[in-house]
Design a protein around this motif. Structure first.
Motif, PDB file in Angstrom:
ATOM      1  N   THR A  12       0.261   5.867  -4.358  1.00 56.55           N
ATOM      2  CA  THR A  12       0.897   6.492  -3.192  1.00 56.55           C
ATOM      3  C   THR A  12       1.998   7.446  -3.630  1.00 56.55           C
ATOM      4  O   THR A  12       2.148   8.535  -3.084  1.00 56.55           O
ATOM      5  CB  THR A  12       1.483   5.403  -2.259  1.00 56.55           C
TER       6      THR A  12
ATOM      7  N   GLU B   2       0.845  -1.203   0.000  1.00 52.59           N
ATOM      8  CA  GLU B   2       0.000   0.000   0.000  1.00 52.59           C
ATOM      9  C   GLU B   2       0.877   1.249   0.000  1.00 52.59           C
ATOM     10  O   GLU B   2       0.602   2.241  -0.662  1.00 52.59           O
ATOM     11  CB  GLU B   2      -0.897   0.036   1.252  1.00 52.59           C
TER      12      GLU B   2
ATOM     13  N   TYR C 284      -4.202  11.081   3.637  1.00 52.82           N
ATOM     14  CA  TYR C 284      -4.309  10.141   2.526  1.00 52.82           C
ATOM     15  C   TYR C 284      -4.389   8.691   3.041  1.00 52.82           C
ATOM     16  O   TYR C 284      -5.267   7.930   2.661  1.00 52.82           O
ATOM     17  CB  TYR C 284      -3.102  10.323   1.598  1.00 52.82           C
ATOM     18  N   PHE C 285      -3.491   8.332   3.924  1.00 51.97           N
ATOM     19  CA  PHE C 285      -3.441   6.941   4.392  1.00 51.97           C
ATOM     20  C   PHE C 285      -4.575   6.598   5.347  1.00 51.97           C
ATOM     21  O   PHE C 285      -4.946   5.436   5.470  1.00 51.97           O
ATOM     22  CB  PHE C 285      -2.102   6.646   5.067  1.00 51.97           C
TER      23      PHE C 285
END
Lengths: 87, 201
Positions: free
Chosen positions: B130, B124, B191-192
């Protein structure tokens, strides 16, 4: 214990950066480590700060000058002969 | 070991005699990192290529004036950063100083996103999406803070070298670096956090 950042935590931010860079005074390192053991938020900030730097650095490592751009660079600098001899 | 003793880097005397071979070795040794810095500063491949070319043209034209007080790489980085900043100013259509707004334009540095996303699987953290998020986040930084971050954390220069490139004090460099790191951490945390199995916001 999870809590909102307070003024004390705010003051640790600068130390956290120096700590990450290995530039924090050893005595302050111990205090900071002790603080992070008791402050989950600061520990998370530290952890994610370090991971942020690591991700940005590793993304950067994947970048190199594309071959066509390298040829254009050598042509602009009138070094085409040297590019050929390097290959 | 001094940079000038490194086999990959041509000696200064040969460069100052404008020997083509020496200059080609200089370009070969530094073009990847100058390109990477320019690309991350500008977020555009064509602009990065322009800065790269201009950096080496200026280096070639002004190598006589290089006195060897800093590393050649530091000098090249300085030329590249100045070229990139000039381009950014042109884009903005106004003259802004690199000093302008350093204290304010990355906003509040107090962490707001307290989510430990480090436990996310590596796949991820490393996927293309990313990488795009990382690059978007870097582009949100002020020009001055972005330059400090890239030199110190992406290019791996020491605090002293990065300060030297930007011609600022080490303490000013540290302030910019801290603001940049914290701002990036906020962006990436946001974001994460969307990927976390159980969001803790």
């Amino acid at each position: 214990m999870k809590h909102s950042h307070n003024a004390h935590c705010h003051n640790t931010l600068e130390q956290l950066n120096a700590y990450i860079d290995g530039e924090l005074d050893p005595a302050l390192c111990s205090l900071l480590e002790e603080h992070m053991e008791n402050c989950e938020d600061c520990y998370i900030v530290y952890n994610t700060l370090q991971k942020t730097i690591e991700l940005c650095r590793s993304d950067g490592e994947k970048i190199s000058l594309p071959q066509d751009a390298r040829q254009r660079l050598y042509a602009a600098l009138k070094l085409e002969d040297d590019l050929t001899s390097e290959e | 070991m001094s940079e000038h003793n490194n086999h990959n880097v041509p000696d200064l005397a040969a460069l100052q005699r404008k020997e083509k071979g020496a200059f080609a070795r200089l370009v070969d040794a530094h073009s990847d990192k100058i390109y990477r810095l320019a690309l991350k500063m500008l977020g555009d491949q064509q602009d990065a290529e322009d800065v790269l070319q201009e950096t080496f043209i200026k280096a070639f034209n002004h190598i006589d004036g290089f006195e060897g007080r800093s590393k050649l790489s530091t000098w090249l980085y300085r030329i590249a950063v100045n070229e990139a900043l000039m381009l950014l100013r042109k884009r903005k259509g106004k003259l802004t100083s690199i000093e302008a707004g350093v204290e304010l334009d990355d906003g509040e540095v107090m962490p707001r996103q307290i989510v430990d996303w480090c436990c996310l699987p590596e796949r991820e953290l490393m996927k293309d999406q990313t990488r795009q998020a990382i690059n978007r986040a870097i582009q949100t930084l002020s020009d001055a803070n972005r330059a400090a971050f890239l030199l110190r954390d992406v290019e791996g220069l020491s605090t002293q070298e990065a300060a030297e490139v930007l011609e600022i004090s080490e303490s000013a460099l540290k302030v910019r670096l801290m603001r940049a790191r914290l701002a990036l951490r906020e962006e990436l945390s946001q974001y994460f956090s969307e990927m976390m199995p159980d969001k803790v916001l």
